[in-house]
Write a protein that holds these residues in place. Structure first.
Motif, PDB file in Angstrom:
ATOM      1  N   ILE A 170       0.803  -1.230   0.000  1.00  0.00           N
ATOM      2  CA  ILE A 170       0.000   0.000   0.000  1.00  0.00           C
ATOM      3  C   ILE A 170       0.835   1.279   0.000  1.00  0.00           C
ATOM      4  CG2 ILE A 170      -1.821  -1.209   1.257  1.00  0.00           C
ATOM      5  CD1 ILE A 170      -1.056   0.410   3.739  1.00  0.00           C
ATOM      6  N   MET A 171       2.175   1.175   0.118  1.00  0.00           N
ATOM      7  CA  MET A 171       2.954   2.408   0.275  1.00  0.00           C
ATOM      8  C   MET A 171       2.968   3.254  -0.992  1.00  0.00           C
ATOM      9  SD  MET A 171       6.817   0.886   0.495  1.00  0.00           S
ATOM     10  CE  MET A 171       7.642   0.103  -0.897  1.00  0.00           C
ATOM     11  N   GLY A 172       2.557   2.689  -2.113  1.00  0.00           N
ATOM     12  CA  GLY A 172       2.431   3.493  -3.320  1.00  0.00           C
ATOM     13  C   GLY A 172       1.126   4.252  -3.400  1.00  0.00           C
ATOM     14  N   GLU A 173       0.191   3.977  -2.503  1.00  0.00           N
ATOM     15  CA  GLU A 173      -1.125   4.617  -2.514  1.00  0.00           C
ATOM     16  C   GLU A 173      -1.371   5.472  -1.275  1.00  0.00           C
ATOM     17  OE1 GLU A 173      -3.146   4.577  -4.970  1.00  0.00           O
ATOM     18  OE2 GLU A 173      -2.375   2.949  -6.220  1.00  0.00           O
ATOM     19  N   ALA A 174      -0.930   5.002  -0.106  1.00  0.00           N
ATOM     20  CA  ALA A 174      -1.220   5.712   1.144  1.00  0.00           C
ATOM     21  C   ALA A 174      -0.431   7.010   1.228  1.00  0.00           C
ATOM     22  CB  ALA A 174      -0.892   4.826   2.336  1.00  0.00           C
ATOM     23  N   ALA A 175      -1.044   8.018   1.883  1.00  0.00           N
ATOM     24  CA  ALA A 175      -0.358   9.293   2.070  1.00  0.00           C
ATOM     25  C   ALA A 175       0.787   9.146   3.063  1.00  0.00           C
ATOM     26  CB  ALA A 175      -1.351  10.348   2.548  1.00  0.00           C
ATOM     27  N   SER A 176       0.556   8.399   4.129  1.00  0.00           N
ATOM     28  CA  SER A 176       1.594   8.141   5.118  1.00  0.00           C
ATOM     29  C   SER A 176       1.260   6.852   5.853  1.00  0.00           C
ATOM     30  CB  SER A 176       1.719   9.301   6.116  1.00  0.00           C
ATOM     31  OG  SER A 176       0.514   9.450   6.856  1.00  0.00           O
ATOM     32  N   ILE A 177       2.304   6.184   6.315  1.00  0.00           N
ATOM     33  CA  ILE A 177       2.133   4.932   7.040  1.00  0.00           C
ATOM     34  C   ILE A 177       2.952   5.008   8.323  1.00  0.00           C
ATOM     35  CG2 ILE A 177       2.412   2.425   6.981  1.00  0.00           C
ATOM     36  CD1 ILE A 177       2.374   2.595   3.928  1.00  0.00           C
ATOM     37  N   HIS A 178       2.293   4.830   9.455  1.00  0.00           N
ATOM     38  CA  HIS A 178       2.964   4.774  10.747  1.00  0.00           C
ATOM     39  C   HIS A 178       2.924   3.337  11.240  1.00  0.00           C
ATOM     40  CE1 HIS A 178       2.487   9.337  11.787  1.00  0.00           C
ATOM     41  NE2 HIS A 178       3.185   9.115  10.684  1.00  0.00           N
ATOM     42  N   GLN A 179       4.100   2.798  11.490  1.00  0.00           N
ATOM     43  CA  GLN A 179       4.218   1.406  11.917  1.00  0.00           C
ATOM     44  C   GLN A 179       4.632   1.358  13.385  1.00  0.00           C
ATOM     45  OE1 GLN A 179       7.135  -0.838   9.773  1.00  0.00           O
ATOM     46  NE2 GLN A 179       6.537  -2.802  10.641  1.00  0.00           N
ATOM     47  N   TYR A 180       3.948   0.512  14.158  1.00  0.00           N
ATOM     48  CA  TYR A 180       4.215   0.384  15.586  1.00  0.00           C
ATOM     49  C   TYR A 180       4.556  -1.080  15.876  1.00  0.00           C
ATOM     50  CZ  TYR A 180       1.705   4.827  15.652  1.00  0.00           C
ATOM     51  OH  TYR A 180       1.288   6.118  15.408  1.00  0.00           O
ATOM     52  N   ALA A 181       5.704  -1.312  16.504  1.00  0.00           N
ATOM     53  CA  ALA A 181       6.132  -2.678  16.788  1.00  0.00           C
ATOM     54  C   ALA A 181       7.080  -2.690  17.980  1.00  0.00           C
ATOM     55  CB  ALA A 181       6.818  -3.296  15.575  1.00  0.00           C
ATOM     56  N   ARG A 182       7.159  -3.850  18.635  1.00  0.00           N
ATOM     57  CA  ARG A 182       8.100  -3.994  19.747  1.00  0.00           C
ATOM     58  C   ARG A 182       9.526  -3.919  19.236  1.00  0.00           C
ATOM     59  NH1 ARG A 182       4.515  -8.361  20.841  1.00  0.00           N
ATOM     60  NH2 ARG A 182       3.109  -7.954  22.591  1.00  0.00           N
ATOM     61  N   HIS A 183       9.777  -4.521  18.082  1.00  0.00           N
ATOM     62  CA  HIS A 183      11.111  -4.544  17.501  1.00  0.00           C
ATOM     63  C   HIS A 183      10.988  -5.007  16.055  1.00  0.00           C
ATOM     64  CE1 HIS A 183      10.875  -8.903  17.886  1.00  0.00           C
ATOM     65  NE2 HIS A 183      10.510  -8.717  19.143  1.00  0.00           N
ATOM     66  N   LYS A 184      12.065  -4.906  15.327  1.00  0.00           N
ATOM     67  CA  LYS A 184      12.120  -5.442  13.968  1.00  0.00           C
ATOM     68  C   LYS A 184      13.435  -6.218  13.838  1.00  0.00           C
ATOM     69  CE  LYS A 184      13.659  -0.912  12.279  1.00  0.00           C
ATOM     70  NZ  LYS A 184      13.445   0.162  11.284  1.00  0.00           N
ATOM     71  N   THR A 185      13.294  -7.508  13.605  1.00  0.00           N
ATOM     72  CA  THR A 185      14.454  -8.390  13.491  1.00  0.00           C
ATOM     73  C   THR A 185      14.436  -9.039  12.125  1.00  0.00           C
ATOM     74  OG1 THR A 185      14.345  -8.850  15.861  1.00  0.00           O
ATOM     75  CG2 THR A 185      15.682 -10.324  14.513  1.00  0.00           C
ATOM     76  N   THR A 186      15.525  -8.893  11.399  1.00  0.00           N
ATOM     77  CA  THR A 186      15.591  -9.458  10.063  1.00  0.00           C
ATOM     78  C   THR A 186      16.057 -10.914  10.123  1.00  0.00           C
ATOM     79  OG1 THR A 186      17.883  -8.767   9.703  1.00  0.00           O
ATOM     80  CG2 THR A 186      16.133  -7.203   9.114  1.00  0.00           C
ATOM     81  N   ALA A 187      15.702 -11.662   9.093  1.00  0.00           N
ATOM     82  CA  ALA A 187      16.123 -13.056   9.010  1.00  0.00           C
ATOM     83  C   ALA A 187      17.637 -13.156   8.864  1.00  0.00           C
ATOM     84  CB  ALA A 187      15.427 -13.739   7.827  1.00  0.00           C
ATOM     85  N   GLU A 188      18.245 -12.143   8.268  1.00  0.00           N
ATOM     86  CA  GLU A 188      19.700 -12.138   8.128  1.00  0.00           C
ATOM     87  C   GLU A 188      20.380 -12.057   9.488  1.00  0.00           C
ATOM     88  OE1 GLU A 188      23.211  -9.558   5.857  1.00  0.00           O
ATOM     89  OE2 GLU A 188      21.142  -8.828   5.916  1.00  0.00           O
ATOM     90  N   GLU A 189      19.785 -11.291  10.393  1.00  0.00           N
ATOM     91  CA  GLU A 189      20.375 -11.137  11.726  1.00  0.00           C
ATOM     92  C   GLU A 189      20.142 -12.368  12.597  1.00  0.00           C
ATOM     93  OE1 GLU A 189      19.771  -6.292  12.167  1.00  0.00           O
ATOM     94  OE2 GLU A 189      18.245  -7.676  12.921  1.00  0.00           O
ATOM     95  N   SER A 190      18.928 -12.905  12.541  1.00  0.00           N
ATOM     96  CA  SER A 190      18.557 -13.993  13.455  1.00  0.00           C
ATOM     97  C   SER A 190      18.742 -15.390  12.860  1.00  0.00           C
ATOM     98  CB  SER A 190      17.098 -13.824  13.874  1.00  0.00           C
ATOM     99  OG  SER A 190      16.237 -13.950  12.751  1.00  0.00           O
TER     100      SER A 190
END
Length: 222
Positions: A170-190
């Motif tokens: 949706i980022m090509g359509e939405a005016a803005s996107i606010h994301q809320y999360a405890r953390h973001k861990t990539t598969a490369e890291e973990s």
């Protein structure tokens, strides 16, 4: 059966995979049982199976088995239901309000196998319990048409593949996107394939690199 004859994509479409599975079934004719619900799985005790022979669903009693499955199948009452549909509706209408219609009869059988593969899918969706959550939609119920979010401000809760997959769509359509999360861990890291994969991580560049109005907020949710 090679998959290359059905798709040349690195990430095949779901329709291509369905066509492959259908062709695989036609060609190999595997012994598949549909409409079964496995209600219990247990190990066959070694001291009991040392001199025992059990019958598999296909009648093969020549091998020793390690697992016992209790399988439940719904009785096939379609013909009776069709014949008595009107009578059944009338009986249900006459039942007191505190009584529910009777359920179809269930019958159980025992299956035995040497190898057991469990493919029941991931856990259920995690829905937060804070006030106002009833106004949101989950990953399984949200509108997948990106134009629905055109020129709107969207809040996405979560830092896994599901959340980033929605943001990417949706980022090509939405005016803005606010994301809320405890953390973001990539598969490369973990080194865990269930963590954020690079195929869904395009939104990571939005705020620090592309300077868009999208924001990531790290929050210690309960």
């Amino acid at each position: 059966l090679s998959f290359s004859g059905f798709s040349e994509r690195y990430f095949p479409l779901s329709e291509e995979y369905i066509a492959y599975v259908a062709a695989f079934i036609r060609q190999t004719k595997p012994r598949i049982r549909f409409g079964r619900n496995v209600v219990d799985v247990s190990h066959v005790k070694r001291n009991h199976s040392a001199n025992a022979r059990f019958s598999s669903p296909d009648g093969d009693d020549r091998q020793l088995y390690h697992f016992q499955l209790r399988v439940q199948q719904q009785a096939r009452l379609q013909e009776n239901v069709k014949k008595n549909d009107k009578n059944a509706q009338a009986q249900n209408a006459e039942q007191p309000p505190n009584e529910s219609p009777s359920k179809p009869k269930q019958r159980q059988t025992r299956w035995f196998c040497k190898r057991l593969l469990v493919a029941s899918g991931m856990q259920k969706e995690t829905v937060p319990w804070w006030d106002g959550v009833e106004l949101t939609t989950t990953y399984g119920t949200h509108d997948t048409d990106p134009t629905t979010y055109r020129n709107k401000s969207v809040a996405v809760v979560g830092g896994g593949n599901s959340a980033f997959e929605i943001i990417k769509s949706i980022m090509g359509e939405a005016a803005s996107i606010h994301q809320y999360a405890r953390h973001k861990t990539t598969a490369e890291e973990s080194h865990y394939p269930g963590a954020l994969r690079s195929a869904n991580s395009a939104a990571l560049d939005n705020e620090p690199v592309l300077r868009t109005q999208d924001k990531f907020f790290q929050h210690p949710f309960p």
